[in-house]
Design an enzyme around this catalytic site. Structure first.
Site, PDB file in Angstrom:
ATOM      1  N   LYS A  15      -9.483   3.886   2.153  1.00 39.35           N
ATOM      2  CA  LYS A  15      -8.130   3.786   2.056  1.00 39.35           C
ATOM      3  C   LYS A  15      -7.778   4.620   0.600  1.00 39.35           C
ATOM      4  O   LYS A  15      -8.905   4.740  -0.288  1.00 39.35           O
ATOM      5  CB  LYS A  15      -7.844   2.201   1.561  1.00 39.35           C
ATOM      6  N   SER A  18      -1.015  -3.530   3.730  1.00 32.91           N
ATOM      7  CA  SER A  18      -1.125  -2.189   3.211  1.00 32.91           C
ATOM      8  C   SER A  18      -2.226  -1.325   3.815  1.00 32.91           C
ATOM      9  O   SER A  18      -1.731  -0.078   3.965  1.00 32.91           O
ATOM     10  CB  SER A  18      -0.958  -2.230   1.732  1.00 32.91           C
ATOM     11  N   SER A  54      -3.511  -7.557   2.801  1.00 32.40           N
ATOM     12  CA  SER A  54      -3.499  -6.153   3.286  1.00 32.40           C
ATOM     13  C   SER A  54      -4.951  -5.593   4.027  1.00 32.40           C
ATOM     14  O   SER A  54      -4.782  -4.512   4.647  1.00 32.40           O
ATOM     15  CB  SER A  54      -3.400  -5.229   2.134  1.00 32.40           C
TER      16      SER A  54
END
Lengths: 95, 477, 485
Positions: free
Chosen positions: C77, C152, C176
């Site tokens: 990420k 997210s 997330s």
């Protein structure tokens, strides 16, 4: 809880956050809605509850006082917007 | 109207750790800009603070020295504001749970002892430095100092005069050096002070509105700034005006204080507990360890010097006020084996005088305690007189030679051989019949003339005791 | 079986057996990333570095010095700092930020010999539940057209679901990892707060953030977590608790397992089909010998309110370092210092980040601190106590991850509050700091559904065991979106 655009401008300045004038209204509405959402908290009595800052109660670990970080100025300043003679530059600060 | 001055001090003492409070970068002074600012000090994305155990230990040590409450647990908080020398946009400091709680310190002003309350002392990180010169209209930022550990020591508003404020500041300055937790170097900014001043009509209970004078880094300026600010406030109050609560800057060049309001602009620091740091628990082990490491404090040392060495209170106080000075004195007593009074006299008079003349500290003394000890021994064993010793001392000051080497090289050995002294005296008596006559007719004062002549003739080397004895013998005839 | 559909476990066996090389494997995935670039799951693809690392991995494999994960591709990420590679955090503010250091998690995967193929798309500074707040545009859910992958960690979930990488890292502050895992039909684990180092993971809300693995299976998540977890001297909040062998207990029997179902999870807010899907999943556990117990967590309903004080408050301070002075976006020709701050930050941050900074700044400001921040922290304790009390009687707590399956792009952007309320089942776990997983548990209208499993502090091994056993009797986790098989 309802905020005014003035409130929002004040908060935005405290946070040094540029907001376009035409967006102030919508931020004001958003913020008021968020405050209404969090206002739900007042439905519970918390008089005898200790605030919880961390997920669980542990102790701060302490670091030995030994230098392990050396000079990395060139490395760090390679990503800086404006430097001169090893200094970070900002617009003139008036004292 | 009679006004009473009320003063409280916030002293920032830089702790003498090797590394920053939350990073492992060096705190050494004077490095090239930004060469000692690591990713944590620069507040780069993703990096995290880790607390330096030495900073905690030093804070606890200070707390114990002022007999303060040491918190069981202590919390770091973020103080939020934007400034170029504050890389994270917040300073990690302490708000609700400072590491050191209520304590006190005794000061002496004009022979009176007064107890000054310490409200709290907390740990925090220093900011960097903004350099306003040149850079074609820009300000340059050096973050080497960012993250240097500070102990902020906050006093109660217990001081009533500039003299008391300076005495308190000196006492704290002396103490942090005593404890070996700060070098106290004011030129380098390791020890600086904010002064809160207000006036109130004499006899009034309630405090007046205060002004805060920021960042003063000398005792002299603190004293002058207080005088100046008190005058300013008095003028306003007597003209029927009121004082604005604000931060002011003391300008030493103009000897005036002026408002810094432009820089303040309604700061709202939004303190909250730093989620990157957990509460610090001061364990019983740490307390015990610090307590065991605690050096003898000035007051206790002074008492011991009076009791053990039979020194005058004032001399004891003098010596005990500085840990290196006291250590020097004790080392001298030990290695010379001489009477403590003689040692203290040499340290307080000859040595201190010479150091002051050249603006040196005791640790910079060209003559260490071992070299001085030999000199004192030569006085004690009558190799030289006290007067000659001063001459030897001067020679030692500017060379590496030992007292013995100098005495030998310059032929300063005292003449104790009574035959040699007798010869000198015989000559003097023979050459001064008039004075002999006077002495014999009862003018005792003339005796001094003979001593002086003898010493002069021996270039000061004759043993004064021996000279006295022989003179008395000879002149009795 | 094509290579890209294999699990980490299978890839590991193949590499060790010499079926193919790490370089070949890396090329397979790099090609897929390129082919499916329309998913917008990657912000940066680091092809050159990946090929170089694969070469090194092959040398280790040939020499027999490889560890279990050596040579297997993955991606991070874009919230994890990667030295020499842009680390944008999904923001214009950091679009020019080439991290000068690695996050601890990145170092650990490098040391394990895994091959990072690049950086994954995400909501800006991890603030969002749909990946729509990314400066780089939304990532897309491979399961349905014009559908969000969640957020997210939306890029991570989309890329793993589309088999563009076998596994990825994610972070979870209010759901997330779990919510995008649920929306994309993969397995995600948010570890106990403190289990995985936060060093070099760009902070959103420091007391809630936690990195974790996103993979196809619980078995793979165990391998990933094994590498990520552990004490880090650079993170004061990281735990010194020993890391167990997460793979060792995967096959433990669930006979007698006590599963708690909070009645507050199944009230009117839950979509009927979702409720049915969760019930079906819970029935599978019953068949395995688990015991179902209803529990009550009365303060759960306040989780969203408390979260939207605490997270914005922390983020308002965390993002103050983004000031245009030492790194990141700086406005053109600032007139003075305030202009530099105001415009750099005004231009660098998107609207959702601004909203949260504003709310957080307000909640901490003089006169409001007690009413908002302190109150929220007290409620945080009440919620935590609800969990710890429930976990005294049950081994794990189960429920939905989301009230509905993935929604359409743009569906919830007009009203941020609606978006926030959709995180109702995940947020409380972060406030308490507990570990939790999302496991594929069926479909509604061809969109994946996730089962949430919440465990006690540091009970990740138990969660993985519970999830793995479910994946032994179901095949939801093996389903692949059409066009990506």
């Amino acid at each position: 809880m309802s905020l005014t655009t003035d409130d929002v401008n004040k908060i935005a300045y405290l946070a040094r956050l540029g907001i376009n004038a035409q967006d102030t209204e919508s931020y004001t509405a958003n913020l008021s809605n968020m405050l209404n959402l969090v206002a739900e908290m007042s439905s519970v009595n918390t008089d005898n509850v200790a605030p919880m800052a961390h997920p669980f109660d542990t102790t701060q670990r302490l670091r030995p006082d030994q230098i392990t970080e050396g000079n990395q100025r060139d490395n760090f300043q390679a990503i800086a917007p404006q430097v001169e003679e090893g200094l970070y530059l900002v617009p003139k600060v008036l004292d | 109207m009679q006004w009473e001055t009320v003063i409280g001090l916030e002293i920032h003492a830089q702790l003498s750790t090797k590394t920053k409070i939350f990073s492992a970068a060096s705190t050494a002074y004077g490095a090239e800009p930004n060469t000692q600012a690591c990713a944590v000090d620069l507040g780069l994305p993703g990096v995290l603070p880790v607390l330096n155990q030495e900073a905690v230990r030093m804070a606890v040590k200070f707390g114990m020295a002022i007999e303060a409450e040491i918190a069981d647990y202590s919390v770091f908080a973020r103080k939020n504001y934007f400034y170029p020398d504050l890389p994270k946009g917040y300073q990690i400091s302490q708000m609700d749970h400072p590491i050191v709680g209520v304590g006190h310190l005794d000061i002496e002003v004009e022979g009176q002892t007064k107890r000054i309350g310490v409200t709290r002392a907390h740990l925090e990180e220093d900011a960097g430095k903004s350099l306003h010169e040149s850079f074609h209209g820009s300000t340059g930022v050096d973050l080497n100092r960012a993250g240097t550990p500070l102990l902020e020591i906050v006093s109660e508003p217990d001081m009533r005069s500039a003299k008391e404020a300076v005495a308190y500041m000196r006492k704290i300055h002396e103490l942090v050096q005593y404890l070996d937790i700060s070098d106290g170097n004011m030129q380098e900014g390791s020890f600086r002070c904010d002064v809160n001043i207000s006036l109130r009509p004499k006899g009034q209970e309630e405090y007046g509105t205060r002004a805060e004078l920021k960042n003063i880094n000398s005792f002299k300026f603190v004293e002058k700034a207080i005088y100046t600010e008190v005058e300013r406030q008095k003028e306003i109050l007597e003209a029927g005006g009121s004082i604005t609560q604000e931060t002011r800057l003391y300008d030493a060049d103009k000897d005036e204080t002026r408002s810094m309001r432009s820089k303040e602009e309604a700061n709202d620091y939004r303190y909250f507990p730093d989620p990157d740091l957990l509460p610090v628990f001061i364990s019983p082990e740490l307390r015990a360890q610090v307590k065991a490491d605690l050096p003898e404090l000035p007051e206790a040392k002074k008492q011991r010097f009076v009791t053990d060495y039979k020194l005058e209170a004032e001399t004891a106080n003098n010596l005990a006020s500085s840990r290196p000075l006291a250590d020097y004195f004790e080392a001298l007593v030990k290695s010379s084996g001489c009477a403590a009074k003689i040692c203290s006299n040499w340290v307080c008079v000859e040595l201190s005088g010479a150091l002051n003349k050249q603006n040196l500290s005791i640790s910079q003394s060209p003559i260490d305690s071992d070299r001085l000890a030999q000199l004192l021994q030569r006085i004690a064993d009558n190799t030289i007189s006290g007067k000659i010793a001063k001459q030897v001392f001067e020679a030692m000051w500017s060379s590496q030679d030992s007292a013995d080497t100098i005495i030998e090289a310059q032929g300063l050995k005292q003449i104790t051989d009574s035959g040699a002294i007798e010869a000198i005296i015989d000559k003097i008596i023979a050459n001064n019949p008039g004075q002999v006559e006077q002495y014999l007719s009862g003018k005792d004062k003339v005796f001094g003339f003979f001593v002086g002549q003898t010493m002069k003739a021996s270039q000061g080397k004759a043993n004064p005791g021996e000279v006295n004895k022989i003179l008395q013998d000879k002149l009795r005839l | 079986m094509t290579i890209h559909t294999k699990t980490l476990k299978q890839l590991s066996q193949d590499l060790q057996a010499g079926e193919y090389s790490s370089q070949e494997l890396t090329q397979v995935y790099l090609t897929r990333i390129q082919q499916h670039s329309a998913l917008n799951s990657f912000i940066s693809v680091t092809e050159t570095q990946a090929i170089a690392s694969a070469k090194q991995a092959d040398a280790l494999l040939t020499a027999g010095n490889a560890s279990l994960l050596t040579g297997i591709p993955m991606a991070h990420k874009d919230i994890f700092c990667t030295q020499g590679v842009k680390t944008s955090c999904g923001s214009k503010m950091l679009d020019n930020f080439i991290a000068p250091y690695n996050a601890t998690v990145v170092d650990k995967f490098n040391a394990a010999g895994m091959i990072s193929l690049g950086k994954l798309n995400m909501d800006e500074f991890a603030m969002g539940s749909s990946n729509e707040t990314s400066f780089y545009g939304p990532a897309y859910n491979p399961w349905a057209d014009n559908t969000v992958p969640g957020g997210s960690s939306g890029g991570s979930a989309a890329a793993v679901a589309a088999r563009l990488i076998p596994a990825a890292t994610g972070t979870d502050t209010g759901g997330s990892i779990r919510q995008p895992a649920a929306f994309c039909g993969i397995t995600g684990l948010k570890p106990t707060y403190g289990r995985v180092s936060r060093y070099g993971m760009i902070a959103y809300a420091s007391s809630l953030d936690q990195g974790g693995p996103m993979a196809q299976t619980a078995e793979d998540a165990a391998l990933m977590l094994q590498t990520m977890a552990g004490f880090d001297a650079k993170d004061s909040t990281s735990s010194e608790q020993a890391v167990p062998d997460y793979s060792a207990s995967l096959n433990d029997s669930l006979k007698g397992l006590k599963i708690g179902l909070p009645k507050e999870f199944f009230d009117e807010g839950l979509n009927n089909e979702m409720a049915a899907a969760i019930e079906t999943a819970v029935n599978e556990y019953k068949k395995m010998g688990a015991e179902i117990i209803e529990v009550s967590m009365p303060n759960l309903k306040l989780a969203t309110a408390a979260y939207y004080v605490i997270a914005p408050a922390e983020c308002s301070a965390n993002l103050q370092r983004m000031d245009g002075v030492r790194f990141g976006h700086r406005c053109d020709n600032p007139e003075d210092l305030n202009d530099l701050y105001i415009r750099s930050r005004g231009e660098g941050f998107g609207p959702e980040v601004k909203r949260r900074i504003l709310v957080g700044t307000y909640a901490l400001s003089a006169g409001y601190y007690d009413a908002y921040y302190i109150k929220a922290q007290k409620i945080r304790r009440l919620i935590t106590e609800d969990f710890t009390k429930a976990l005294e009687t049950v081994d794990v707590i189960m429920g939905p991850v989301t009230p509905t399956p993935a929604f359409d792009i743009g569906e919830k952007t007009a009203d941020p509050i609606e978006m926030y309320l959709a995180d109702i089942y995940t947020i409380a776990v972060n406030l308490a700091g507990l570990p939790a997983m999302s496991v594929p548990a069926g479909f509604i209208d061809n969109k994946p559904v996730g089962l949430q499993i919440i465990g006690n502090y540091f009970a990740e091994a138990k969660l993985l065991n519970v999830a793995h056993q479910y994946q032994q009797v179901t095949n939801w986790h093996q389903q692949m979106p059409q066009g990506f098989e």
